[in-house]
Structure formats: C-alpha cells, structure tokens
Write a protein that holds these residues in place. Structure first.
Motif, mmCIF file in Angstrom:
data_model
loop_
_atom_site.group_PDB
_atom_site.id
_atom_site.type_symbol
_atom_site.label_atom_id
_atom_site.label_comp_id
_atom_site.label_asym_id
_atom_site.label_seq_id
_atom_site.Cartn_x
_atom_site.Cartn_y
_atom_site.Cartn_z
ATOM 1 N N ALA A 126 5.212 46.890 14.114
ATOM 2 C CA ALA A 126 5.469 47.366 15.473
ATOM 3 C C ALA A 126 6.908 47.067 15.887
ATOM 4 C CB ALA A 126 4.489 46.714 16.442
ATOM 5 N N ARG A 127 7.404 45.887 15.512
ATOM 6 C CA ARG A 127 8.797 45.541 15.845
ATOM 7 C C ARG A 127 9.769 46.446 15.108
ATOM 8 N NH1 ARG A 127 6.671 40.254 15.365
ATOM 9 N NH2 ARG A 127 7.514 40.072 13.254
ATOM 10 N N ALA A 128 9.494 46.718 13.831
ATOM 11 C CA ALA A 128 10.374 47.590 13.048
ATOM 12 C C ALA A 128 10.382 49.000 13.612
ATOM 13 C CB ALA A 128 9.927 47.597 11.582
ATOM 14 N N THR A 129 9.217 49.482 14.021
ATOM 15 C CA THR A 129 9.134 50.818 14.612
ATOM 16 C C THR A 129 9.907 50.871 15.922
ATOM 17 O OG1 THR A 129 6.964 51.203 13.604
ATOM 18 C CG2 THR A 129 7.560 52.585 15.481
ATOM 19 N N LYS A 130 9.749 49.842 16.746
ATOM 20 C CA LYS A 130 10.435 49.802 18.040
ATOM 21 C C LYS A 130 11.946 49.775 17.874
ATOM 22 C CE LYS A 130 10.505 47.286 22.429
ATOM 23 N NZ LYS A 130 9.948 46.140 23.201
ATOM 24 N N SER A 131 12.411 49.062 16.847
ATOM 25 C CA SER A 131 13.856 48.962 16.612
ATOM 26 C C SER A 131 14.384 50.111 15.764
ATOM 27 C CB SER A 131 14.178 47.626 15.932
ATOM 28 O OG SER A 131 13.577 47.547 14.657
ATOM 29 N N GLN A 132 13.495 51.067 15.429
ATOM 30 C CA GLN A 132 13.854 52.258 14.647
ATOM 31 C C GLN A 132 14.334 51.911 13.239
ATOM 32 O OE1 GLN A 132 16.602 54.532 17.097
ATOM 33 N NE2 GLN A 132 14.934 55.380 18.305
ATOM 34 N N ASN A 133 13.788 50.819 12.704
ATOM 35 C CA ASN A 133 14.050 50.440 11.311
ATOM 36 C C ASN A 133 13.001 51.138 10.452
ATOM 37 O OD1 ASN A 133 14.463 49.270 8.814
ATOM 38 N ND2 ASN A 133 14.747 47.206 9.629
ATOM 39 N N LYS A 134 13.267 52.407 10.145
ATOM 40 C CA LYS A 134 12.272 53.253 9.493
ATOM 41 C C LYS A 134 11.837 52.708 8.136
ATOM 42 C CE LYS A 134 11.571 57.970 7.797
ATOM 43 N NZ LYS A 134 12.184 59.305 7.627
ATOM 44 N N GLN A 135 12.787 52.296 7.313
ATOM 45 C CA GLN A 135 12.449 51.837 5.976
ATOM 46 C C GLN A 135 11.560 50.602 6.014
ATOM 47 O OE1 GLN A 135 16.069 51.400 3.761
ATOM 48 N NE2 GLN A 135 16.557 53.577 3.850
ATOM 49 N N GLU A 136 11.859 49.668 6.935
ATOM 50 C CA GLU A 136 11.041 48.469 7.043
ATOM 51 C C GLU A 136 9.654 48.807 7.580
ATOM 52 O OE1 GLU A 136 10.271 44.207 6.979
ATOM 53 O OE2 GLU A 136 11.390 45.707 5.831
ATOM 54 N N ALA A 137 9.575 49.718 8.537
ATOM 55 C CA ALA A 137 8.279 50.121 9.075
ATOM 56 C C ALA A 137 7.418 50.778 7.997
ATOM 57 C CB ALA A 137 8.466 51.079 10.251
ATOM 58 N N ILE A 138 8.031 51.618 7.177
ATOM 59 C CA ILE A 138 7.299 52.261 6.087
ATOM 60 C C ILE A 138 6.813 51.233 5.083
ATOM 61 C CG2 ILE A 138 7.544 53.816 4.111
ATOM 62 C CD1 ILE A 138 9.487 55.449 5.837
ATOM 63 N N ARG A 139 7.696 50.291 4.737
ATOM 64 C CA ARG A 139 7.312 49.241 3.784
ATOM 65 C C ARG A 139 6.127 48.431 4.301
ATOM 66 N NH1 ARG A 139 7.557 44.082 2.865
ATOM 67 N NH2 ARG A 139 8.594 43.616 4.837
ATOM 68 N N LEU A 140 6.173 48.063 5.574
ATOM 69 C CA LEU A 140 5.113 47.245 6.159
ATOM 70 C C LEU A 140 3.808 48.025 6.290
ATOM 71 C CD1 LEU A 140 7.306 45.461 8.821
ATOM 72 C CD2 LEU A 140 6.072 44.317 6.968
ATOM 73 N N SER A 141 3.908 49.312 6.563
ATOM 74 C CA SER A 141 2.712 50.140 6.630
ATOM 75 C C SER A 141 1.994 50.147 5.286
ATOM 76 C CB SER A 141 3.076 51.562 7.037
ATOM 77 O OG SER A 141 1.945 52.407 6.964
ATOM 78 N N GLY A 142 2.754 50.382 4.218
ATOM 79 C CA GLY A 142 2.148 50.354 2.894
ATOM 80 C C GLY A 142 1.613 48.982 2.548
ATOM 81 N N GLU A 143 2.334 47.939 2.958
ATOM 82 C CA GLU A 143 1.885 46.570 2.688
ATOM 83 C C GLU A 143 0.547 46.292 3.366
ATOM 84 O OE1 GLU A 143 3.321 41.926 3.442
ATOM 85 O OE2 GLU A 143 4.764 43.569 3.646
ATOM 86 N N PHE A 144 0.378 46.789 4.591
ATOM 87 C CA PHE A 144 -0.880 46.584 5.306
ATOM 88 C C PHE A 144 -2.048 47.195 4.537
ATOM 89 C CE2 PHE A 144 -4.091 48.120 8.334
ATOM 90 C CZ PHE A 144 -4.425 46.946 8.981
ATOM 91 N N HIS A 145 -1.903 48.441 4.108
ATOM 92 C CA HIS A 145 -2.987 49.105 3.382
ATOM 93 C C HIS A 145 -3.256 48.426 2.040
ATOM 94 C CE1 HIS A 145 -3.866 52.700 5.889
ATOM 95 N NE2 HIS A 145 -2.648 52.473 6.342
ATOM 96 N N LEU A 146 -2.197 48.046 1.341
ATOM 97 C CA LEU A 146 -2.385 47.362 0.064
ATOM 98 C C LEU A 146 -3.031 45.996 0.242
ATOM 99 C CD1 LEU A 146 0.781 48.025 -2.148
ATOM 100 C CD2 LEU A 146 -1.599 48.515 -2.714
ATOM 101 N N LYS A 147 -2.636 45.291 1.288
ATOM 102 C CA LYS A 147 -3.188 43.953 1.522
ATOM 103 C C LYS A 147 -4.692 44.037 1.773
ATOM 104 C CE LYS A 147 -0.914 40.848 1.700
ATOM 105 N NZ LYS A 147 -0.498 39.872 0.659
ATOM 106 N N LEU A 148 -5.130 45.045 2.527
ATOM 107 C CA LEU A 148 -6.569 45.233 2.726
ATOM 108 C C LEU A 148 -7.279 45.426 1.385
ATOM 109 C CD1 LEU A 148 -6.682 47.636 5.816
ATOM 110 C CD2 LEU A 148 -7.273 45.214 5.793
ATOM 111 N N ALA A 149 -6.701 46.265 0.532
ATOM 112 C CA ALA A 149 -7.313 46.504 -0.776
ATOM 113 C C ALA A 149 -7.359 45.228 -1.605
ATOM 114 C CB ALA A 149 -6.545 47.598 -1.522
#
Length: 241
Positions: A126-149
């Motif tokens: 959420a912080r990365a998205t708010k600060s418009q750090n697209k690459q970090e937001a994308i990385r964290l999104s994938g990390e969230f889904h992978l971490k669940l798996a």
C-alpha cells in the motif's frame, strides 16, 4: 522462484552462482515490468552486462525457457513472451484452481506470526502504491500471492504459481491501463481478513476467486511501451568494478 541452474563460476569475489544470478535477474525483470513483452535477450549483450560467459548466459536462458518465463525461437534467440488474451484466460483459470484452494486450506491454520508477516507485505504494498513506486508494488503483490502458497505447505502449488506469475505480469504490461497497480492492496487486505477469521474456508476461496476475477477483468486495451536497453535494466545486478 522455480528451480535454478547449479553450475558455478568464479569472479573477483570468489565462487558465485553466476547462472543463478542471470536467471534471478531476468525472472525479476519480467515480473516487475522492467523487461517489456517482446524484448530480445541477446546472449552477447547479457554476457557483457553480467560479466559472465555466454555459456552461462545460455544455461540461464534455457532454464528460463523451461520454466516458461521466456521463449527461445529458432534463428531468433531468446525473447520475452507476448501472451495473448487467450493465454490470459488459461493463466487465470489455472490461478483460480491453485490459489482458491490455497486460500481455503489456510483458513484457521495460520499462526499469529504468519498473519503478521502477511500484514506487513500488504502494508508495504500500500505504501509503495501510494508513493507510485510501481516496481516495488508489483514485487510485493507477487510476494503476497507466493507467500500464501508457501504457507499452504504444498511445494507443487508454489512451483505452479512461480510459473504463472511471470505470464500474469506480462499480461498486465500488455493489457492493463497505465498507472493501475498489478493488484489492489485493499483487495489483499480484505483477503487476509477473511483468511484470518478462520471460520469459513468457502468464504476464503470465494474471496480469492473474486480478487483474481477483478485482476482479469482489468485487462483491456493493448498498451505500448518503449524498450529499455538491457544494460540499463540490469544495472543493479552488475558486479562491482
């Protein structure tokens, strides 16, 4: 990430997994949109960029192709794929099968420490998205889904998702409106709340399906992107002079 090459190479810092370094860098660059769909991956240019032999570059590229991260075309070499909308339908069908089951299995099974770890990822996204750090937001999104798996305890789920995430990211780069995040952080927050309640596996599966459907529906018009030189894309991975 998917399984990696094992051959080692030595540089000024001592033994390193040079082919692993090339593999990991290209995988990450595909997932976080630094490599645009259709980009040519020339062995000579990659070897110079990573300061390794073309043999090791070739080894990494073949492994990436085996893991469906890139494609190897006769007489054209390695290239970042350009998935079609039909490919996207197949990818999201597979993700719904895997990740809805993951969500159902996690209900009532996560420890306080695991829930806190997932919450930290969602908050950082959420912080990365708010600060418009697209690459970090994308990385964290994938990390969230992978971490669940990973927390599901089934390594096959993890491997399948590792193979599906690069194509998902390429679909986002091709068909998602510019400026929109790969996933919506508040959707991850809602999903985590449902899983954390521990009272309904069916509700968790339904929430994951709703989330994945939301991502798939966000794919619309093809977007154009200017190519970035490979040397610039992989600058952070270059060994120190």
């Amino acid at each position: 990430m998917p399984s990696r090459p094992r051959k080692t190479e030595t540089d000024e810092t001592g033994p390193v997994m040079a082919a692993d370094r090339v593999y990991d860098a290209i995988y990450a660059a595909v997932v976080d949109h630094r490599l645009a769909p259709g980009t040519r991956l020339r062995e000579e240019e990659l070897a110079e960029t990573f300061a390794v032999s073309r043999t090791l570059v070739r080894q990494a590229l073949h492994k990436l192709a085996q893991d469906n991260v890139i494609v190897l075309r006769p007489n054209r070499g390695a290239q970042v794929p350009e998935p079609t909308r039909r490919d996207g339908e197949h990818v999201f069908d597979a993700r719904r099968v895997v990740e809805c089951e993951v969500a159902r299995r996690l209900v009532g099974r996560l420890s306080a420490a695991q829930l806190a770890e997932l919450k930290q990822i969602v908050e950082a996204e959420a912080r990365a998205t708010k600060s418009q750090n697209k690459q970090e937001a994308i990385r964290l999104s994938g990390e969230f889904h992978l971490k669940l798996a990973q927390m599901s305890g089934n390594p096959i789920f993890v491997r399948l998702l590792e193979e599906l995430l690069p194509t998902t990211s390429l679909l986002m780069a091709l068909y998602k409106a510019p400026g929109e995040p790969m996933c919506v952080a508040h959707s991850h927050k809602s999903l985590l709340q449902v899983i954390g309640k521990g009272d309904s596996a069916a509700a968790a599966g339904t929430e994951m399906r709703r989330h994945l459907n939301e991502i798939e529906r966000s794919l619309s018009q093809p977007a154009s992107r200017a190519p970035v030189p490979l040397r610039d894309v992989f600058k952070p991975y270059r060994p120190a002079a």
